[in-house]
Design a protein around this motif. Structure first.
Motif, PDB file in Angstrom:
ATOM      1  N   ALA A  43      51.436  33.763  46.757  1.00 12.03           N
ATOM      2  CA  ALA A  43      52.364  33.448  45.662  1.00 12.03           C
ATOM      3  C   ALA A  43      52.300  34.491  44.551  1.00 12.03           C
ATOM      4  O   ALA A  43      53.282  34.715  43.853  1.00 12.03           O
ATOM      5  CB  ALA A  43      52.064  32.065  45.091  1.00 12.03           C
ATOM      6  N   GLY A  44      51.154  35.133  44.388  1.00 15.65           N
ATOM      7  CA  GLY A  44      51.011  36.135  43.342  1.00 15.65           C
ATOM      8  C   GLY A  44      51.468  37.505  43.810  1.00 15.65           C
ATOM      9  O   GLY A  44      51.197  37.897  44.946  1.00 15.65           O
ATOM     10  N   ASP A  45      52.141  38.222  42.919  1.00 14.12           N
ATOM     11  CA  ASP A  45      52.475  39.624  43.210  1.00 14.12           C
ATOM     12  C   ASP A  45      51.248  40.499  43.012  1.00 14.12           C
ATOM     13  O   ASP A  45      51.179  41.611  43.528  1.00 14.12           O
ATOM     14  CB  ASP A  45      53.604  40.098  42.288  1.00 14.12           C
ATOM     15  CG  ASP A  45      54.888  39.328  42.525  1.00 14.12           C
ATOM     16  OD1 ASP A  45      55.316  39.235  43.685  1.00 14.12           O
ATOM     17  OD2 ASP A  45      55.455  38.808  41.545  1.00 14.12           O
ATOM     18  N   GLY A  46      50.291  40.003  42.258  1.00 17.94           N
ATOM     19  CA  GLY A  46      49.027  40.664  42.008  1.00 17.94           C
ATOM     20  C   GLY A  46      48.027  39.623  41.538  1.00 17.94           C
ATOM     21  O   GLY A  46      48.413  38.516  41.161  1.00 17.94           O
ATOM     22  N   VAL A  47      46.738  39.984  41.563  1.00 18.21           N
ATOM     23  CA  VAL A  47      45.667  39.035  41.287  1.00 18.21           C
ATOM     24  C   VAL A  47      44.725  39.590  40.222  1.00 18.21           C
ATOM     25  O   VAL A  47      44.345  40.764  40.273  1.00 18.21           O
ATOM     26  CB  VAL A  47      44.853  38.733  42.567  1.00 18.21           C
ATOM     27  CG1 VAL A  47      43.755  37.719  42.299  1.00 18.21           C
ATOM     28  CG2 VAL A  47      45.761  38.262  43.687  1.00 18.21           C
ATOM     29  N   ILE A  48      44.330  38.718  39.289  1.00 18.10           N
ATOM     30  CA  ILE A  48      43.287  39.038  38.311  1.00 18.10           C
ATOM     31  C   ILE A  48      42.115  38.110  38.579  1.00 18.10           C
ATOM     32  O   ILE A  48      42.276  36.886  38.615  1.00 18.10           O
ATOM     33  CB  ILE A  48      43.795  38.882  36.867  1.00 18.10           C
ATOM     34  CG1 ILE A  48      44.950  39.846  36.596  1.00 18.10           C
ATOM     35  CG2 ILE A  48      42.638  39.095  35.875  1.00 18.10           C
ATOM     36  CD1 ILE A  48      45.625  39.667  35.237  1.00 18.10           C
TER      37      ILE A  48
END
Length: 172
Positions: free
Chosen positions: A97-102
């Motif tokens: 679901a995320g375009d990127g992850v933190i």
């Protein structure tokens, strides 16, 4: 209208969570909201709740993808709750679901989400000095495949700026 960028924040649930990590998660969630991106989390307690509260307080949109089949398990700062009903397999839903992850701290659940994102070559940023998975993998690859370098950063603002740059460079 263009699709909004979706940023997944992963990290400690209430086990391993500290006030200091919560403050960082809150600030990171607020930075996601200020950027205009949508915040995605696992929707429960700990880092997920603090990041969601930060995003809500900054006027952002929050989505919680929870492992349970009942929305009432989500933290109160989730605008949209997706009760997956698939237990821990929801870690893959979160990563996709995320375009990127933190990554902020985290234990085995955070590692599962981070590995799923890594396998799908999603950009990943880890906030250093938050413990757990973030500290273990900052500025490293998870394995010999070297799918994506997990970029270590020092502040919530730097985390969001860096992940947005990586997401935008992946879509151009």
């Amino acid at each position: 209208m263009a699709k909004k960028i979706q940023i997944l924040i992963v990290g400690h649930n209430e086990n391993g969570y500290t006030h200091e990590v919560g403050k960082i998660a809150y600030e990171t969630g607020a930075e996601v909201a200020k950027s205009g991106a949508v915040l995605i989390t696992g929707g429960l307690k700990g880092v997920m709740e603090a990041a969601s509260q930060g995003a809500k307080d900054a006027g952002g949109i929050t989505v919680g993808i929870i492992p349970q089949n009942e929305a009432s398990f989500a933290n109160p700062y989730c605008d949209i709750v997706i009760p997956s009903g698939v237990g821990l397999a929801r870690d893959f839903l979160n990563a996709l679901a995320g375009d990127g992850v933190i990554v902020i701290g985290g234990g085995s659940g955070t590692l599962s989400e981070t590995c799923a994102a890594y396998m799908y070559k999603k950009p990943i940023v880890a906030i250093k000095n938050t413990g757990g998975i973030a500290d273990k993998f900052a500025d490293q690859y998870i394995d010999h495949r070297k799918n994506v370098l997990i970029i270590g950063v020092s502040t919530p603002k730097e985390a969001v700026q860096t992940i947005l740059e990586k997401i935008k460079s992946n879509t151009t």
